[in-house]
Design a protein around this motif. Structure first.
Motif, PDB file in Angstrom:
ATOM      1  N   GLU A 284       0.823  -1.218   0.000  1.00 20.84           N
ATOM      2  CA  GLU A 284       0.000   0.000   0.000  1.00 20.84           C
ATOM      3  C   GLU A 284       0.852   1.261   0.000  1.00 20.84           C
ATOM      4  O   GLU A 284       0.428   2.299  -0.516  1.00 20.84           O
ATOM      5  N   ASN A 285       2.037   1.168   0.558  1.00 20.49           N
ATOM      6  CA  ASN A 285       2.947   2.317   0.597  1.00 20.49           C
ATOM      7  C   ASN A 285       3.697   2.522  -0.725  1.00 20.49           C
ATOM      8  O   ASN A 285       4.455   3.465  -0.865  1.00 20.49           O
ATOM      9  N   GLY A 286       3.504   1.612  -1.687  1.00 21.58           N
ATOM     10  CA  GLY A 286       4.160   1.721  -2.988  1.00 21.58           C
ATOM     11  C   GLY A 286       5.518   1.044  -3.064  1.00 21.58           C
ATOM     12  O   GLY A 286       6.129   0.992  -4.132  1.00 21.58           O
ATOM     13  N   TYR A 287       5.999   0.527  -1.941  1.00 22.51           N
ATOM     14  CA  TYR A 287       7.296  -0.146  -1.916  1.00 22.51           C
ATOM     15  C   TYR A 287       7.158  -1.582  -2.406  1.00 22.51           C
ATOM     16  O   TYR A 287       6.157  -2.259  -2.141  1.00 22.51           O
ATOM     17  N   ARG A 288       8.209  -2.056  -3.090  1.00 21.67           N
ATOM     18  CA  ARG A 288       8.225  -3.439  -3.556  1.00 21.67           C
ATOM     19  C   ARG A 288       8.262  -4.382  -2.356  1.00 21.67           C
ATOM     20  O   ARG A 288       8.994  -4.140  -1.396  1.00 21.67           O
ATOM     21  N   GLN A 289       7.492  -5.464  -2.460  1.00 23.58           N
ATOM     22  CA  GLN A 289       7.462  -6.492  -1.426  1.00 23.58           C
ATOM     23  C   GLN A 289       7.834  -7.818  -2.079  1.00 23.58           C
ATOM     24  O   GLN A 289       7.056  -8.381  -2.831  1.00 23.58           O
ATOM     25  N   PHE A 290       9.021  -8.280  -1.796  1.00 24.15           N
ATOM     26  CA  PHE A 290       9.563  -9.470  -2.444  1.00 24.15           C
ATOM     27  C   PHE A 290       9.127 -10.736  -1.723  1.00 24.15           C
ATOM     28  O   PHE A 290       9.408 -10.907  -0.532  1.00 24.15           O
ATOM     29  N   THR A 291       8.482 -11.614  -2.470  1.00 24.91           N
ATOM     30  CA  THR A 291       8.138 -12.940  -1.969  1.00 24.91           C
ATOM     31  C   THR A 291       9.339 -13.853  -2.196  1.00 24.91           C
ATOM     32  O   THR A 291      10.314 -13.474  -2.870  1.00 24.91           O
ATOM     33  N   THR A 292       9.254 -15.056  -1.688  1.00 23.20           N
ATOM     34  CA  THR A 292      10.314 -16.037  -1.925  1.00 23.20           C
ATOM     35  C   THR A 292      10.486 -16.282  -3.421  1.00 23.20           C
ATOM     36  O   THR A 292      11.612 -16.372  -3.927  1.00 23.20           O
ATOM     37  N   GLN A 293       9.378 -16.346  -4.142  1.00 26.18           N
ATOM     38  CA  GLN A 293       9.460 -16.558  -5.597  1.00 26.18           C
ATOM     39  C   GLN A 293      10.174 -15.384  -6.274  1.00 26.18           C
ATOM     40  O   GLN A 293      11.003 -15.586  -7.158  1.00 26.18           O
ATOM     41  N   ASP A 294       9.874 -14.167  -5.846  1.00 34.35           N
ATOM     42  CA  ASP A 294      10.545 -12.987  -6.404  1.00 34.35           C
ATOM     43  C   ASP A 294      12.042 -13.024  -6.119  1.00 34.35           C
ATOM     44  O   ASP A 294      12.866 -12.714  -6.986  1.00 34.35           O
ATOM     45  N   ILE A 295      12.377 -13.417  -4.910  1.00 36.84           N
ATOM     46  CA  ILE A 295      13.789 -13.494  -4.518  1.00 36.84           C
ATOM     47  C   ILE A 295      14.494 -14.568  -5.346  1.00 36.84           C
ATOM     48  O   ILE A 295      15.635 -14.379  -5.777  1.00 36.84           O
ATOM     49  N   ASN A 296      13.799 -15.665  -5.600  1.00 36.87           N
ATOM     50  CA  ASN A 296      14.374 -16.702  -6.473  1.00 36.87           C
ATOM     51  C   ASN A 296      14.675 -16.134  -7.859  1.00 36.87           C
ATOM     52  O   ASN A 296      15.706 -16.454  -8.459  1.00 36.87           O
ATOM     53  N   TRP A 297      13.788 -15.308  -8.393  1.00 34.21           N
ATOM     54  CA  TRP A 297      14.019 -14.705  -9.707  1.00 34.21           C
ATOM     55  C   TRP A 297      15.245 -13.795  -9.690  1.00 34.21           C
ATOM     56  O   TRP A 297      16.052 -13.810 -10.626  1.00 34.21           O
TER      57      TRP A 297
ATOM     58  N   SER B 220      26.008 -13.666 -14.128  1.00 33.60           N
ATOM     59  CA  SER B 220      27.391 -13.997 -13.766  1.00 33.60           C
ATOM     60  C   SER B 220      27.960 -15.066 -14.677  1.00 33.60           C
ATOM     61  O   SER B 220      29.162 -15.104 -14.916  1.00 33.60           O
ATOM     62  N   ALA B 221      27.085 -15.929 -15.186  1.00 31.43           N
ATOM     63  CA  ALA B 221      27.513 -16.995 -16.089  1.00 31.43           C
ATOM     64  C   ALA B 221      27.615 -16.513 -17.529  1.00 31.43           C
ATOM     65  O   ALA B 221      27.994 -17.271 -18.411  1.00 31.43           O
ATOM     66  N   GLY B 222      27.260 -15.247 -17.765  1.00 33.63           N
ATOM     67  CA  GLY B 222      27.411 -14.685 -19.105  1.00 33.63           C
ATOM     68  C   GLY B 222      26.152 -14.644 -19.945  1.00 33.63           C
ATOM     69  O   GLY B 222      26.207 -14.294 -21.120  1.00 33.63           O
ATOM     70  N   VAL B 223      25.013 -14.994 -19.363  1.00 36.92           N
ATOM     71  CA  VAL B 223      23.764 -14.927 -20.128  1.00 36.92           C
ATOM     72  C   VAL B 223      23.446 -13.461 -20.403  1.00 36.92           C
ATOM     73  O   VAL B 223      23.521 -12.619 -19.510  1.00 36.92           O
ATOM     74  N   SER B 224      23.094 -13.160 -21.631  1.00 36.69           N
ATOM     75  CA  SER B 224      22.798 -11.779 -22.017  1.00 36.69           C
ATOM     76  C   SER B 224      21.475 -11.318 -21.418  1.00 36.69           C
ATOM     77  O   SER B 224      20.604 -12.128 -21.092  1.00 36.69           O
ATOM     78  N   ILE B 225      21.337 -10.014 -21.299  1.00 37.58           N
ATOM     79  CA  ILE B 225      20.087  -9.419 -20.824  1.00 37.58           C
ATOM     80  C   ILE B 225      18.940  -9.860 -21.736  1.00 37.58           C
ATOM     81  O   ILE B 225      17.861 -10.225 -21.264  1.00 37.58           O
ATOM     82  N   GLU B 226      19.182  -9.857 -23.040  1.00 38.32           N
ATOM     83  CA  GLU B 226      18.148 -10.242 -24.001  1.00 38.32           C
ATOM     84  C   GLU B 226      17.680 -11.674 -23.765  1.00 38.32           C
ATOM     85  O   GLU B 226      16.485 -11.962 -23.812  1.00 38.32           O
ATOM     86  N   SER B 227      18.626 -12.583 -23.515  1.00 39.31           N
ATOM     87  CA  SER B 227      18.268 -13.976 -23.245  1.00 39.31           C
ATOM     88  C   SER B 227      17.490 -14.104 -21.940  1.00 39.31           C
ATOM     89  O   SER B 227      16.551 -14.893 -21.840  1.00 39.31           O
ATOM     90  N   LEU B 228      17.888 -13.321 -20.940  1.00 41.02           N
ATOM     91  CA  LEU B 228      17.168 -13.350 -19.670  1.00 41.02           C
ATOM     92  C   LEU B 228      15.741 -12.829 -19.829  1.00 41.02           C
ATOM     93  O   LEU B 228      14.809 -13.380 -19.233  1.00 41.02           O
ATOM     94  N   ILE B 229      15.576 -11.790 -20.615  1.00 39.70           N
ATOM     95  CA  ILE B 229      14.238 -11.258 -20.877  1.00 39.70           C
ATOM     96  C   ILE B 229      13.394 -12.329 -21.564  1.00 39.70           C
ATOM     97  O   ILE B 229      12.239 -12.580 -21.168  1.00 39.70           O
ATOM     98  N   GLN B 230      13.963 -12.978 -22.563  1.00 39.98           N
ATOM     99  CA  GLN B 230      13.257 -14.052 -23.267  1.00 39.98           C
ATOM    100  C   GLN B 230      12.911 -15.189 -22.304  1.00 39.98           C
ATOM    101  O   GLN B 230      11.799 -15.714 -22.318  1.00 39.98           O
ATOM    102  N   PHE B 231      13.847 -15.546 -21.446  1.00 41.84           N
ATOM    103  CA  PHE B 231      13.638 -16.593 -20.455  1.00 41.84           C
ATOM    104  C   PHE B 231      12.456 -16.235 -19.547  1.00 41.84           C
ATOM    105  O   PHE B 231      11.585 -17.069 -19.280  1.00 41.84           O
ATOM    106  N   THR B 232      12.420 -14.994 -19.094  1.00 41.92           N
ATOM    107  CA  THR B 232      11.348 -14.535 -18.210  1.00 41.92           C
ATOM    108  C   THR B 232      10.012 -14.505 -18.935  1.00 41.92           C
ATOM    109  O   THR B 232       8.987 -14.939 -18.392  1.00 41.92           O
ATOM    110  N   LEU B 233      10.019 -14.012 -20.166  1.00 35.51           N
ATOM    111  CA  LEU B 233       8.778 -13.998 -20.952  1.00 35.51           C
ATOM    112  C   LEU B 233       8.243 -15.414 -21.143  1.00 35.51           C
ATOM    113  O   LEU B 233       7.031 -15.655 -21.043  1.00 35.51           O
TER     114      LEU B 233
END
Length: 142
Positions: free
Chosen positions: A34-47, A56-69
């Motif tokens: 309600e205060n507008g602050y992010r509230q991280f769940t365990t699942q969010d923290i896992n992400w 750290s392993a060298g995966v590109s931002i683009e690949s990570l975006i695709q992975f998340t999508l």
């Protein structure tokens, strides 16, 4: 629930990095209180952990975006996530092999250092007995 600061501290990254990851889609959108602050769940923290680890392993931002999508779709399309992981594993294995080769070269140089210095001192101006490092086998044996 954890705050963005707590999550950033958990993984040694900045809050700006987490905000960026969320903004570009590297991690899914984080629920806000309600205060507008992010509230991280365990699942969010896992992400966040997954994103940091894969970066750290060298995966590109683009690949990570695709992975998340892909994590947000249903059916066989989602299986493409596994392909992204497989491709990265091949890349990491290749880097590990290269690093082990360099490590073996360093160990060889350490192990033969005293002998090498003694030889240099004996034959200061002779190139006849200089070893050809590029012809030595430092590759990791499979």
């Amino acid at each position: 629930m954890k705050s963005i600061k707590e999550v950033a501290d958990m993984f040694g990254i900045t809050t700006d990095t987490i905000r960026y990851y969320e903004q570009v889609g590297v991690i899914p959108t984080i629920t806000r209180g309600e205060n507008g602050y992010r509230q991280f769940t365990t699942q969010d923290i896992n992400w966040v952990f997954l994103a940091k680890s894969l970066r750290s392993a060298g995966v590109s931002i683009e690949s990570l975006i695709q992975f998340t999508l892909l994590s947000q779709v249903e059916g066989d399309e989602r299986l493409a996530q596994k392909d992204i992981l497989k491709e990265q594993l091949v890349e990491v294995d290749s880097k590990l092999e290269e690093m082990m080769s360099v490590r073996n070269l360093l160990q060889y140089k350490i192990d033969t250092y005293d002998e090498h210095i003694a030889r240099i001192n004996e034959e200061f101006k002779s190139n006849e007995r200089v070893e050809e490092l590029w012809n030595q086998s430092f590759r990791v044996k499979n």
